[in-house]
Design an enzyme around this catalytic site. Sequence first.
Site, short mmCIF file in Angstrom:
data_model
loop_
_atom_site.label_atom_id
_atom_site.label_comp_id
_atom_site.label_asym_id
_atom_site.label_seq_id
_atom_site.Cartn_x
_atom_site.Cartn_y
_atom_site.Cartn_z
N ARG A 277 13.67 63.06 35.81
CA ARG A 277 13.75 61.95 34.69
C ARG A 277 12.88 60.69 35.35
O ARG A 277 12.18 60.04 34.94
CB ARG A 277 15.04 62.10 33.65
CG ARG A 277 15.68 61.57 32.92
CD ARG A 277 17.13 60.97 33.20
NE ARG A 277 17.13 61.96 32.59
CZ ARG A 277 18.43 62.69 31.57
NH1 ARG A 277 17.59 61.22 30.77
NH2 ARG A 277 18.59 63.53 31.88
N TYR A 317 22.48 65.22 22.45
CA TYR A 317 23.41 63.87 23.08
C TYR A 317 23.99 63.26 22.87
O TYR A 317 24.36 62.55 23.45
CB TYR A 317 22.95 63.85 24.87
CG TYR A 317 21.89 64.97 25.38
CD1 TYR A 317 22.71 66.24 25.58
CD2 TYR A 317 20.75 65.02 25.57
CE1 TYR A 317 22.06 67.81 25.97
CE2 TYR A 317 19.86 65.64 26.18
CZ TYR A 317 20.52 67.72 26.13
OH TYR A 317 20.05 67.82 27.06
N CYS A 343 15.82 68.36 7.66
CA CYS A 343 17.12 69.11 6.95
C CYS A 343 18.26 68.99 7.90
O CYS A 343 18.80 70.02 7.35
CB CYS A 343 16.62 70.15 5.43
SG CYS A 343 15.05 69.22 4.84
#
Length: 428
Positions: A277, A317, A343
Amino acid sequence: MSFQMRDGVLHAEDVPLPVIADAAGTPAYVYSASAVRTAARRFVEALAPIARKQLLYAVKANPHPAILQTLAGFGFGADIVSGGELQAARAGGIAPADIVYSGVGKTRDEMAAALDAGIGRFNIEHEREGEVLSALACAHGVRATALLRVNPLVDAQSHAKISTALTDSKFGIPYPKAVLMYRRLAALSGLNLEGVAVHIGSQITDLAPLQAAYRRIGTLVAALRAEGHRLSHVDLGGGLGVSYRAGEPGADIAAYGAMVGRETQGWDVSLLFEPGRFLVAQAGVLLTRVLWVKPAQPHPFVIVDAAMNDLARPALYDAWHEFVAVRPRGSERFVANVVGPVCESGDRFAHARAVDRVEEGDLAVLATAGAYGAAMASTYNARALVPEVWVDGDGFDIVSDRVPAARIRPQRLPHWMDAQGLRAAVGR
């Protein structure tokens, strides 16, 4: 800044985002090469005082070959967790010797393929995996170089779904059992067990949990050496976090490097690091277009063409991604719910949040989406996988096409259910 306003228009490096929208359509992921290089350089510089080390990019964050090749240029290998990621790493120019295979669910076929490829090492997650890997290595006429992943039982203080060292975690060998497990695995003829690995979670901005984990690993290293084991490597994992909200800091990489130097002094091992990350999150945005602004009480719904299948983190999250207009109307803001067309009520990017005022047809971005964005995308609601665009200076290229769901997983009727058979079945 890789994404910044110029003359009232948001740019990716030197390219206006409306130009990319015209070329690639929306939604689309847009990556900045400069941002990847900057993050890689910061990580390399922070760890420079560590003489013996290996840097490994966590491929799961974003496996695009442009990212892998860019990071390989800074000396990064790859941390992988599947056979598919092994293929991605190789396609991205990573040498087999610079690949570490982590993950709790390696299959026999995947381990065999990794042995055939000659990868650098495996991180073993449990005893049975070690036994199977040893047998496979013997059958291949090699010894598998490996580390034992240890769960230090330290709370990473991040989201529960991205913490990997709690008492109920599926990852690694619990710290109290590590010495006995290491002893048993070290005796297997097909393994060359050369140390331990640890990874306590993701999006860690407070260094205290990492420091606590590393201290436990230091104690374990000393205990294993006291038993006569020769340890040459310790994998310290990854997990350093970035800033997702304006004004909130990410991990201090310079402080991290200094802390590692202090805590590992005297270990006399080569250290492995697995950032993911940290290297790519801020290098990407999800470019989207406003479909509708639906009036509602107490707040209107901004319905965009990106959805939870494109960027799953908010649904998974409750993750925060800034919603920024590409052509903001000065300082105009309003409180709105930003949602996608899927949806599901969970298809929501922002709830009752003050955001740039937008109208139907406007372009916007969901920021800090370079990690765990496209990598986690799906075709739910039979939606296409969105294109990815690589920007470098004033040039850009569409490096992944928009792929309809039917092309990703072609489906067919059972051979007995042809049109005639269906008509006959209806008639019965």
